[in-house]
Design an enzyme around this catalytic site. Structure first.
Site, mmCIF file in Angstrom:
data_model
loop_
_atom_site.group_PDB
_atom_site.id
_atom_site.type_symbol
_atom_site.label_atom_id
_atom_site.label_comp_id
_atom_site.label_asym_id
_atom_site.label_seq_id
_atom_site.Cartn_x
_atom_site.Cartn_y
_atom_site.Cartn_z
ATOM 1 N N GLY A 276 6.968 37.253 2.303
ATOM 2 C CA GLY A 276 8.220 37.173 1.554
ATOM 3 C C GLY A 276 8.110 37.996 0.282
ATOM 4 O O GLY A 276 8.665 39.079 0.147
ATOM 5 N N ARG A 277 7.297 37.480 -0.653
ATOM 6 C CA ARG A 277 7.139 38.124 -1.961
ATOM 7 C C ARG A 277 6.701 39.587 -1.847
ATOM 8 O O ARG A 277 7.170 40.447 -2.576
ATOM 9 C CB ARG A 277 6.071 37.347 -2.729
ATOM 10 N N ARG A 313 11.010 31.108 -12.492
ATOM 11 C CA ARG A 313 9.562 31.222 -12.272
ATOM 12 C C ARG A 313 8.723 31.006 -13.541
ATOM 13 O O ARG A 313 7.727 30.283 -13.494
ATOM 14 C CB ARG A 313 9.213 32.558 -11.603
ATOM 15 N N TYR A 317 6.386 27.809 -13.101
ATOM 16 C CA TYR A 317 4.984 28.111 -12.743
ATOM 17 C C TYR A 317 4.241 28.838 -13.852
ATOM 18 O O TYR A 317 3.183 29.435 -13.584
ATOM 19 C CB TYR A 317 4.919 29.002 -11.498
ATOM 20 N N CYS A 344 19.324 24.637 -23.157
ATOM 21 C CA CYS A 344 18.816 23.624 -24.081
ATOM 22 C C CYS A 344 17.534 22.990 -23.567
ATOM 23 O O CYS A 344 17.486 21.775 -23.306
ATOM 24 C CB CYS A 344 19.880 22.557 -24.270
ATOM 25 N N GLU A 345 16.516 23.776 -23.347
ATOM 26 C CA GLU A 345 15.200 23.273 -22.953
ATOM 27 C C GLU A 345 14.153 24.226 -23.510
ATOM 28 O O GLU A 345 14.325 25.448 -23.403
ATOM 29 C CB GLU A 345 15.038 23.263 -21.424
ATOM 30 N N TYR A 373 12.063 35.057 -5.034
ATOM 31 C CA TYR A 373 12.135 33.754 -5.692
ATOM 32 C C TYR A 373 12.812 33.857 -7.061
ATOM 33 O O TYR A 373 12.514 33.093 -7.979
ATOM 34 C CB TYR A 373 10.736 33.123 -5.809
#
Ligand code: LLP
Length: 420
Positions: A276-277, A313, A317, A344-345, A373
């Site tokens: 995939g990646r 991502r 991760y 707001c995080e 992704y």
């Protein structure tokens, strides 16, 4: 290798200037290079030239129909993990006999749809799933071609959240149960055993864990054949890492292929891969505009108009993505920034303490290696609409997913009658 490069200090996707795209579509947006997608697919497929191989692109990495149909035209099959991905692959023109269906929680409806489509292989991950599939296939008077996904109990992967091959992970049939389940499968109506499947994780940057897992699976194939099973296919999953501009450089597909040919040649099986990646990752970038440069007491923040809902991502991760200016000014000094989005995080951060040119409000940046992704993991958190995806091919460009408007965004919602 990808086709995003500077020409006279301005960033281009193939022959299309990024600034012009930002002017036409507004920011933020994803842009993909068709030439890069094709190139990556060919590099992978060519590495196995001469062998009996099915390269089933892992749809979850980037499921846009235009991306799938580009890869279909190169001969790609598809690795799907849901009914939705199955429909996308079929819609994009991928032949059912090039589709494999992975995942630990296939529903009965999904199994029915895949059986009716006539897919190439179900990668089954547990006894109960095998029983359900056999029942459904028998009721439809069909036979499900099956590989059991084996958990080889081998650690691999760029991050614990994307490591799948250890005994403690939810994936695959436990090594201790594999032989027994193959024996049981042979007796089940509706099931035809075809092969063995293994997938140990993602963003794997060296060959050692792959080799260890594949050698272990080769011993299983010998045991299964000794038990009288016919094993004609070996699905080795995906997982080959890509360069993100930091950390270890993953092996070239040629080195990966050489190792695999060496390990699997004596088995005389068809090989299936689910990359995939490796296909989509470096074929896409996320383009965003600097909203403000904020001088904190301890940090300088580059606040951009993309956020963790557009590319999760780094938040999920701690993933590293290169961030580069769309226009390079030779005379600019550099400085250390935290690159953050408007959500707001605190985890809404693309880079921490990163040295970048002194960017100014209104200027454009590109977050690199965002083709896999990226768009596929977006959400509308904070009621931010999904962002557009643009495909470039030489000097041409086309919008392949439009930006939803506010009405699109709330179109699934409705008032209960006591409120309206
Ligand atoms: N096959 C199976 C059964 C998989 O679970 C996956 C990925 C693949 C193939 C494709 O793996 P790849 O070649 O792309 O490494 N969202 C995470 C990655 C999750 C991978 C999930 N499974 C990230 O952004 O790093």
């Amino acid at each position: 290798m990808h086709h995003f490069s500077y020409n006279d200090g301005r960033l281009f996707a193939e022959d299309v200037g990024i600034e012009a795209l930002a002017g036409e579509f507004g920011t933020p947006f994803y842009v993909y290079s068709e030439a890069t997608l094709r190139r990556h697919f060919r590099v992978f497929a060519d590495a196995f030239a001469g062998a009996d191989v099915l390269v089933a692109y892992s749809v979850k990495a980037n499921p846009n129909i235009a991306v799938l149909s580009t890869l279909a035209s190169e001969g790609a099959g598809a690795d799907v993990v849901s009914g939705g991905e199955l429909q996308r692959a079929l819609r994009a023109g991928i032949a059912p006999d090039k589709i494999v269906f992975s995942g630990i929680g296939k529903t009965r409806d999904e199994m029915t749809a895949a059986l009716e489509a006539g897919i190439y292989q179900f990668n089954v991950e547990s006894g109960p799933e095998l029983l359900a599939l056999g029942e459904i296939a028998a009721a439809l008077k069909k036979t499900a071609p099956v590989a059991l996904r084996i958990n080889p109990d081998i650690a691999a992967g760029g991050h614990e959240k994307i490591s799948t091959g250890k005994a403690e992970n939810k994936f695959g049939v436990p090594w201790s149960q594999a032989r027994g389940l193959y024996l049981a499968a042979r007796e089940m109506p509706g099931i035809e055993v075809k092969g063995v499947d293994v997938h140990i994780g993602s963003q794997i940057a060296d060959l050692a864990p792959f080799e260890a897992a594949f050698k272990k699976v080769a011993t299983l194939i010998a045991d299964l054949r000794a038990d009288g099973s016919t094993i004609d296919r070996l699905d080795l999953g995906g997982g080959l890492g890509i360069p993100y501009g930091e950390g270890a450089t993953p092996p070239h597909p040629d080195a990966y292929a050489q190792m695999i040919k060496r390990v699997t040649k004596p088995l005389g099986v068809q090989l299936i891969f689910e990359p995939g990646r490796m296909i989509a990752g470096n074929a896409g970038i996320l383009v965003s505009r600097v909203l403000y440069v904020k001088e904190g007491d301890e940090r300088r923040f580059l606040i951009i108009d993309a956020a963790m809902n557009d590319l999760i991502r780094p938040a999920l991760y701690d993933a590293y993505h290169d961030i580069i200016p769309v226009i390079k000014h030779a005379d600019r000094d550099s400085a250390i920034f935290d690159v953050v989005g408007p959500i707001c995080e605190t985890s809404d951060r693309f880079a921490q303490a990163r040295r970048l040119p002194e960017l100014k409000a209104g200027e454009l940046v590109a977050v690199m290696s965002a083709g896999a992704y990226g768009a596929s993991q977006t959400s509308e958190y904070n009621s931010r609409p999904l962002i557009p995806e643009i495909l470039v091919s030489g000097a041409r460009h086309a919008i392949i997913r439009r930006r939803p408007c506010f009405e699109d965004m709330i179109s699934y919602e409705q008032m209960p009658d006591w409120l309206s």
